[in-house]
Design a protein around this motif. Sequence first.
Motif, PDB file in Angstrom:
ATOM      1  N   ASP A 306       0.811  -1.208   0.000  1.00 17.14           N
ATOM      2  CA  ASP A 306       0.000   0.000   0.000  1.00 17.14           C
ATOM      3  C   ASP A 306       0.850   1.266   0.000  1.00 17.14           C
ATOM      4  O   ASP A 306       0.450   2.294   0.525  1.00 17.14           O
ATOM      5  N   HIS A 307       2.032   1.195  -0.576  1.00 18.29           N
ATOM      6  CA  HIS A 307       2.806   2.390  -0.846  1.00 18.29           C
ATOM      7  C   HIS A 307       3.622   2.177  -2.123  1.00 18.29           C
ATOM      8  O   HIS A 307       3.890   1.046  -2.523  1.00 18.29           O
ATOM      9  N   ILE A 308       3.983   3.300  -2.736  1.00 19.74           N
ATOM     10  CA  ILE A 308       4.553   3.306  -4.073  1.00 19.74           C
ATOM     11  C   ILE A 308       6.069   3.192  -3.994  1.00 19.74           C
ATOM     12  O   ILE A 308       6.704   3.764  -3.112  1.00 19.74           O
ATOM     13  N   ALA A 309       6.648   2.464  -4.947  1.00 15.97           N
ATOM     14  CA  ALA A 309       8.104   2.329  -5.016  1.00 15.97           C
ATOM     15  C   ALA A 309       8.698   3.535  -5.751  1.00 15.97           C
ATOM     16  O   ALA A 309       8.063   4.137  -6.617  1.00 15.97           O
ATOM     17  N   TYR A 310       9.933   3.878  -5.400  1.00 17.19           N
ATOM     18  CA  TYR A 310      10.683   4.849  -6.206  1.00 17.19           C
ATOM     19  C   TYR A 310      11.166   4.175  -7.482  1.00 17.19           C
ATOM     20  O   TYR A 310      11.373   2.964  -7.495  1.00 17.19           O
ATOM     21  N   PRO A 311      11.293   4.915  -8.577  1.00 17.39           N
ATOM     22  CA  PRO A 311      11.213   6.378  -8.701  1.00 17.39           C
ATOM     23  C   PRO A 311       9.800   6.938  -8.801  1.00 17.39           C
ATOM     24  O   PRO A 311       9.605   8.136  -8.723  1.00 17.39           O
ATOM     25  N   ALA A 312       8.776   6.066  -8.952  1.00 24.08           N
ATOM     26  CA  ALA A 312       7.419   6.566  -9.149  1.00 24.08           C
ATOM     27  C   ALA A 312       6.914   7.360  -7.950  1.00 24.08           C
ATOM     28  O   ALA A 312       6.055   8.234  -8.105  1.00 24.08           O
ATOM     29  N   ARG A 313       7.455   7.081  -6.757  1.00 23.55           N
ATOM     30  CA  ARG A 313       6.976   7.773  -5.564  1.00 23.55           C
ATOM     31  C   ARG A 313       7.340   9.251  -5.559  1.00 23.55           C
ATOM     32  O   ARG A 313       6.721  10.059  -4.866  1.00 23.55           O
ATOM     33  N   ASP A 314       8.338   9.632  -6.321  1.00 27.58           N
ATOM     34  CA  ASP A 314       8.746  11.030  -6.344  1.00 27.58           C
ATOM     35  C   ASP A 314       7.619  11.911  -6.885  1.00 27.58           C
ATOM     36  O   ASP A 314       6.904  11.520  -7.813  1.00 27.58           O
ATOM     37  N   ARG A 315       7.480  13.100  -6.334  1.00 24.67           N
ATOM     38  CA  ARG A 315       6.384  13.989  -6.701  1.00 24.67           C
ATOM     39  C   ARG A 315       6.451  14.436  -8.154  1.00 24.67           C
ATOM     40  O   ARG A 315       5.450  14.876  -8.721  1.00 24.67           O
ATOM     41  N   TYR A 316       7.629  14.359  -8.771  1.00 22.01           N
ATOM     42  CA  TYR A 316       7.774  14.802 -10.151  1.00 22.01           C
ATOM     43  C   TYR A 316       7.600  13.674 -11.166  1.00 22.01           C
ATOM     44  O   TYR A 316       7.792  13.886 -12.371  1.00 22.01           O
ATOM     45  N   VAL A 317       7.247  12.495 -10.705  1.00 23.70           N
ATOM     46  CA  VAL A 317       7.045  11.337 -11.578  1.00 23.70           C
ATOM     47  C   VAL A 317       5.577  10.935 -11.545  1.00 23.70           C
ATOM     48  O   VAL A 317       4.969  10.877 -10.474  1.00 23.70           O
ATOM     49  N   ILE A 318       4.993  10.677 -12.699  1.00 24.58           N
ATOM     50  CA  ILE A 318       3.621  10.176 -12.762  1.00 24.58           C
ATOM     51  C   ILE A 318       3.645   8.704 -12.363  1.00 24.58           C
ATOM     52  O   ILE A 318       4.230   7.867 -13.056  1.00 24.58           O
ATOM     53  N   ALA A 319       3.029   8.388 -11.227  1.00 22.44           N
ATOM     54  CA  ALA A 319       3.038   7.025 -10.685  1.00 22.44           C
ATOM     55  C   ALA A 319       1.866   6.237 -11.255  1.00 22.44           C
ATOM     56  O   ALA A 319       0.705   6.630 -11.105  1.00 22.44           O
ATOM     57  N   VAL A 320       2.168   5.110 -11.891  1.00 23.62           N
ATOM     58  CA  VAL A 320       1.152   4.339 -12.611  1.00 23.62           C
ATOM     59  C   VAL A 320       0.985   2.965 -11.971  1.00 23.62           C
ATOM     60  O   VAL A 320       1.932   2.174 -11.901  1.00 23.62           O
ATOM     61  N   GLY A 321      -0.215   2.690 -11.495  1.00 26.64           N
ATOM     62  CA  GLY A 321      -0.566   1.356 -11.035  1.00 26.64           C
ATOM     63  C   GLY A 321      -1.122   0.534 -12.181  1.00 26.64           C
ATOM     64  O   GLY A 321      -1.315   1.030 -13.295  1.00 26.64           O
ATOM     65  N   ALA A 322      -1.396  -0.740 -11.902  1.00 29.01           N
ATOM     66  CA  ALA A 322      -1.847  -1.659 -12.954  1.00 29.01           C
ATOM     67  C   ALA A 322      -3.288  -2.078 -12.733  1.00 29.01           C
ATOM     68  O   ALA A 322      -3.696  -2.405 -11.621  1.00 29.01           O
ATOM     69  N   SER A 323      -4.046  -2.079 -13.830  1.00 27.15           N
ATOM     70  CA  SER A 323      -5.425  -2.554 -13.819  1.00 27.15           C
ATOM     71  C   SER A 323      -5.548  -3.787 -14.705  1.00 27.15           C
ATOM     72  O   SER A 323      -4.674  -4.082 -15.515  1.00 27.15           O
ATOM     73  N   THR A 324      -6.661  -4.484 -14.542  1.00 24.35           N
ATOM     74  CA  THR A 324      -6.880  -5.729 -15.270  1.00 24.35           C
ATOM     75  C   THR A 324      -7.952  -5.557 -16.347  1.00 24.35           C
ATOM     76  O   THR A 324      -8.595  -4.510 -16.447  1.00 24.35           O
ATOM     77  N   ALA A 325      -8.150  -6.628 -17.112  1.00 26.02           N
ATOM     78  CA  ALA A 325      -9.158  -6.604 -18.174  1.00 26.02           C
ATOM     79  C   ALA A 325     -10.568  -6.503 -17.619  1.00 26.02           C
ATOM     80  O   ALA A 325     -11.506  -6.178 -18.354  1.00 26.02           O
ATOM     81  N   ASN A 326     -10.733  -6.767 -16.321  1.00 29.59           N
ATOM     82  CA  ASN A 326     -12.048  -6.646 -15.690  1.00 29.59           C
ATOM     83  C   ASN A 326     -12.290  -5.261 -15.103  1.00 29.59           C
ATOM     84  O   ASN A 326     -13.352  -5.008 -14.539  1.00 29.59           O
ATOM     85  N   GLY A 327     -11.287  -4.391 -15.173  1.00 30.83           N
ATOM     86  CA  GLY A 327     -11.447  -3.072 -14.593  1.00 30.83           C
ATOM     87  C   GLY A 327     -11.172  -3.035 -13.107  1.00 30.83           C
ATOM     88  O   GLY A 327     -11.665  -2.165 -12.379  1.00 30.83           O
ATOM     89  N   CYS A 328     -10.327  -3.943 -12.635  1.00 31.43           N
ATOM     90  CA  CYS A 328      -9.978  -4.043 -11.223  1.00 31.43           C
ATOM     91  C   CYS A 328      -8.502  -3.719 -11.046  1.00 31.43           C
ATOM     92  O   CYS A 328      -7.709  -3.833 -11.999  1.00 31.43           O
ATOM     93  N   LEU A 329      -8.103  -3.312  -9.848  1.00 33.69           N
ATOM     94  CA  LEU A 329      -6.679  -3.208  -9.564  1.00 33.69           C
ATOM     95  C   LEU A 329      -6.056  -4.594  -9.663  1.00 33.69           C
ATOM     96  O   LEU A 329      -6.628  -5.579  -9.184  1.00 33.69           O
ATOM     97  N   ALA A 330      -4.889  -4.696 -10.298  1.00 32.11           N
ATOM     98  CA  ALA A 330      -4.210  -5.988 -10.412  1.00 32.11           C
ATOM     99  C   ALA A 330      -3.714  -6.443  -9.035  1.00 32.11           C
ATOM    100  O   ALA A 330      -3.303  -5.628  -8.206  1.00 32.11           O
ATOM    101  N   GLU A 331      -3.711  -7.743  -8.820  1.00 30.81           N
ATOM    102  CA  GLU A 331      -3.391  -8.271  -7.483  1.00 30.81           C
ATOM    103  C   GLU A 331      -1.974  -7.955  -7.048  1.00 30.81           C
ATOM    104  O   GLU A 331      -1.687  -7.859  -5.867  1.00 30.81           O
ATOM    105  N   TYR A 332      -1.062  -7.749  -7.968  1.00 32.87           N
ATOM    106  CA  TYR A 332       0.331  -7.478  -7.635  1.00 32.87           C
ATOM    107  C   TYR A 332       0.622  -5.988  -7.484  1.00 32.87           C
ATOM    108  O   TYR A 332       1.661  -5.580  -6.975  1.00 32.87           O
ATOM    109  N   SER A 333      -0.275  -5.114  -7.963  1.00 34.53           N
ATOM    110  CA  SER A 333       0.029  -3.688  -8.090  1.00 34.53           C
ATOM    111  C   SER A 333       0.096  -2.994  -6.736  1.00 34.53           C
ATOM    112  O   SER A 333      -0.801  -3.152  -5.892  1.00 34.53           O
ATOM    113  N   ASN A 334       1.146  -2.215  -6.537  1.00 31.73           N
ATOM    114  CA  ASN A 334       1.167  -1.328  -5.380  1.00 31.73           C
ATOM    115  C   ASN A 334       0.129  -0.241  -5.561  1.00 31.73           C
ATOM    116  O   ASN A 334      -0.204   0.162  -6.687  1.00 31.73           O
TER     117      ASN A 334
END
Length: 453
Positions: A306-334
């Motif tokens: 439930d927290h983002i890894a760097y470098p995505a955590r930096d405020r100047y980086v667009i942090a992208v999580g992963a979604s599935t074909a069902n429109g759900c958060l992927a089970e592995y995604s932070n």
Amino acid sequence: MRIRPLILAAALSGALAAPTAARASDSAAGQAAIADQVVVSYDAAADEAQKASAQESTDTTPVGTLADGAQVLKIKGGRSVSSTIGELRKKPGVRYAVPNFRMHAAALPAPWFPDDPGHGGPGDWRKLQWNFAGPFGINAPEAWSIARRDGVAGGRGVTIAVIDSGIAYRRWGRFRRAPDLPRHGWVDPYDFIRHNKYPLDEDGHGTHVTGTIVQRTNNGHGLTGLAYKARMMPLRVLDANGNGDGATFAKAIRFAVNHHAQVINMSVEFDTTLHAADIPEVISAINYAHKHGVIMVGAAGNDSEDHIAYPARDRYVIAVGASTANGCLAEYSNDGSGLDVVAPGGGDDSELTDNAWDIAHCNPNKPTRDIYQQTFTHGVTHFGLEGFEGTSESTPHVTAIAALILATGVIGKHPAPDAVQSRIEATATDMGAPGPDSRYGAGLANAAAAITP
């Protein structure tokens, strides 16, 4: 979207009285005006006899009257609009005469579906690339169509750096080019591991990630890429096992900036236990890129935390999580604070929450689908369409959207990174709890909405 000006004739009274404006109207009339009508307005002092004389001498007759007293005249006898307008403008009492221009609904252009076959026949890429055209894809066909209409098909003119394991972008020694990647458009490549100008992939990860951005499209082969005409800068920082280090990564960021990359894709992650103070060289490089107006897009991480890894955590980086074909958060995604958006990453759905969206869309017991692109099947010489999953795969979707925003100029010619991020977030399709949330960020990135004016 860009809409051609919907010109109402009555609004052109002053401008169209000038000779240059008259010529512009005449040239437009053939294609954009009703073929047997003109719109005429008269001076306040004109009497009915003058009006009747103008109409009789030009073989026109009134078929409608506007609120300001202007008239719609029907042209008889097969005369042209331009010649009729020319004669009317010479008549005493005529204030203006213009074509009756057509207008149309302000609609998006029709979606564009390229012919790439995937594993089947022409156009069957859609059977594999749900991430581009499925109900929980990024609306690629609509985005492609808008960019083509605007003369910047596939993000033409934008330079994207991919900092990764390298890319199979050319033949060199034992290496081969992935057949469905472009032959041209590779700029300032560099390998920070071998210290040469041939950052060729030995892992397959960078090639797969790059395909989502720039896979050749509408070429009757393989799959498609969202920003398929962008220039690409391959920068290798990961070895054959997909491993690298912060100091090398920081060098690559600065290299990308100094060689005029406009967007940097970072489908890489540090351990989630690391903080900014642990990687000052990376944070410094990110600050340098942001200061120079470079957009950075990073993977939220694949640790189900439930927290983002760097470098995505930096405020100047667009942090992208992963979604599935069902429109759900992927089970592995932070997920968690700082997650900006999600994009298709494939894989299984995450565990259900008490959120109504998740209850409707998430089924952890139902296998879903991966993200397909061309990469190695074995060795560095044999290629096929392979399915991967991860935030590494979700990240290039957003990178390509950023490139399309720059190419189309939808928010200006040289928008700041923060403006591009705000655009991506503002046009994302809401998922999860209403409004931005820590599970889906602003929602599912939407390529078409992001470049629609």
